[in-house]
Design an enzyme around this catalytic site. Structure first.
Site, short mmCIF file in Angstrom:
data_model
loop_
_atom_site.label_atom_id
_atom_site.label_comp_id
_atom_site.label_asym_id
_atom_site.label_seq_id
_atom_site.Cartn_x
_atom_site.Cartn_y
_atom_site.Cartn_z
N ILE A 25 14.69 27.07 14.36
CA ILE A 25 14.32 25.88 15.13
C ILE A 25 12.84 25.53 14.97
CG2 ILE A 25 13.80 27.01 17.35
CD1 ILE A 25 15.55 24.63 18.56
N GLY A 46 13.34 36.38 20.44
CA GLY A 46 14.24 35.30 20.02
C GLY A 46 13.50 34.00 19.76
N ASP A 48 12.01 32.04 21.85
CA ASP A 48 10.75 32.01 22.61
C ASP A 48 9.62 32.65 21.79
OD1 ASP A 48 9.18 31.52 24.79
OD2 ASP A 48 10.29 32.79 26.18
N SER A 133 20.90 30.75 25.99
CA SER A 133 21.56 31.88 26.69
C SER A 133 22.47 32.74 25.81
CB SER A 133 22.39 31.40 27.91
OG SER A 133 21.54 31.02 28.97
N THR A 134 22.60 32.44 24.51
CA THR A 134 23.58 33.19 23.71
C THR A 134 22.98 34.40 22.99
OG1 THR A 134 23.26 31.84 21.72
CG2 THR A 134 24.93 31.10 23.29
N GLY A 135 21.67 34.65 23.19
CA GLY A 135 21.04 35.81 22.55
C GLY A 135 20.83 36.90 23.56
N1 AR6 Z 1 15.83 29.41 15.62
C1 AR6 Z 1 17.06 29.09 16.10
N2 AR6 Z 1 17.82 29.96 16.81
C2 AR6 Z 1 17.31 31.19 17.04
C3 AR6 Z 1 16.04 31.59 16.59
C4 AR6 Z 1 15.28 30.65 15.85
N3 AR6 Z 1 14.07 30.94 15.38
N4 AR6 Z 1 15.83 32.88 17.01
C5 AR6 Z 1 16.93 33.27 17.69
N5 AR6 Z 1 17.84 32.25 17.70
P1 AR6 Z 1 17.51 33.92 22.64
P2 AR6 Z 1 18.47 33.45 25.39
C6 AR6 Z 1 19.17 32.19 18.35
O1 AR6 Z 1 17.59 35.38 22.82
O2 AR6 Z 1 19.75 34.15 25.13
C7 AR6 Z 1 13.69 35.55 25.30
O3 AR6 Z 1 13.11 36.82 25.33
C8 AR6 Z 1 19.81 33.48 18.78
O4 AR6 Z 1 20.52 34.05 17.69
O5 AR6 Z 1 16.30 33.34 21.96
O6 AR6 Z 1 18.50 32.15 26.14
C9 AR6 Z 1 13.20 34.64 26.41
O7 AR6 Z 1 11.85 34.88 26.75
C10 AR6 Z 1 20.75 33.00 19.89
O8 AR6 Z 1 21.94 32.48 19.31
O9 AR6 Z 1 17.61 33.12 24.06
C11 AR6 Z 1 14.13 34.97 27.55
O10 AR6 Z 1 13.68 36.09 28.28
C12 AR6 Z 1 19.99 31.84 20.52
O11 AR6 Z 1 18.99 31.47 19.57
C13 AR6 Z 1 15.43 35.29 26.85
O12 AR6 Z 1 15.09 35.71 25.54
C14 AR6 Z 1 19.35 32.14 21.85
O13 AR6 Z 1 18.84 33.47 21.85
C15 AR6 Z 1 16.33 34.07 26.72
O14 AR6 Z 1 17.56 34.48 26.17
#
Ligand code: AR6
Length: 189
Positions: A25, A46, A48, A133-135
């Site tokens: 992203i 992730g 963030d 929320s899916t990570g």
């Molecule tokens: N580009 C697109 N998608 C991504 C990327 C990227 N660079 N990196 C990961 N994903 P997550 P959450 C996908 O964990 O579940 C953080 O520590 C990943 O595979 O980023 O909402 C925050 O600070 C998954 O499918 O977000 C919060 O504490 C999706 O993005 C917490 O994680 C979301 O994964 C939020 O958790």
């Protein structure tokens, strides 16, 4: 490719377009990039981690100055985008999956709606979302994809804006699930 029977990667609502792509992203050239944030807006891994790494320290500095109390789950806040190729980062806080009986579905829909409202309120023509929320937050993927897409389609029907909403899915498997859910929603409408 995610095309083929039972999969759809593009959908139109009036003049608005919803797209599904695979990628990182932080590479997106759009008006607003949505961050998968936590309610303390404290940064993390992730999406963030990637956004703050690529965007530089100004995003966290602005976040801490403007939103010292964080952001409730199911809502979103907006900052500038530092070194990213976007005007804004919208920090959306999805729910942590707790089994499905803690209001997760409504909180996830609300996080998407609030992020879309902020994008429209700031005249964004294009918005890129991750799969909130899916990570780290472990929301089951098909259910999260259905909520993300249904909420976005409903919003576009009501508001006819923003003109482009793009879901940027990190891997092929996630893109496939989103493309299956989009095909189901398109068939049902
Ligand atoms: N580009 C697109 N998608 C991504 C990327 C990227 N660079 N990196 C990961 N994903 P997550 P959450 C996908 O964990 O579940 C953080 O520590 C990943 O595979 O980023 O909402 C925050 O600070 C998954 O499918 O977000 C919060 O504490 C999706 O993005 C917490 O994680 C979301 O994964 C939020 O958790």
């Amino acid at each position: 490719m995610a095309s083929g029977p039972g999969k759809l990667t593009e959908y139109h609502v009036g003049r608005c377009r919803l797209e599904l792509v695979q990628g990182d992203i932080t590479d997106q050239v759009v008006d607003a990039i949505v961050n998968a944030a936590n309610s303390r807006l404290a940064g993390g891994g992730g999406v963030d981690g990637a956004i703050h790494r690529r965007g530089g320290p100004s995003i966290m500095a602005e976040t801490k100055a403007k939103y010292p109390d964080g952001c409730p789950t199911g809502s979103a806040v907006i900052t500038g985008a530092g070194n990213l190729s976007a005007k804004y980062v919208i920090h959306a806080v999805g729910p942590i999956w707790q089994g499905g009986n803690a209001g997760e579905a409504e909180l996830l829909a609300s996080a998407y709606r609030r992020a879309l409202e902020l994008a429209v309120g700031h005249s964004c023509q294009s918005v890129a979302f991750p799969a909130l929320s899916t990570g780290a937050y472990r929301y089951p993927l098909s259910e999260a994809a259905q909520i993300a897409l249904r909420t976005t389609i409903e919003f576009l029907r009501q508001r006819q804006s923003p003109p482009l909403v793009r879901f940027v899915l990190f891997d092929q498997a996630t893109l496939n699930v989103f493309a299956e859910e989009l095909a189901k929603l398109a068939r049902a409408s």
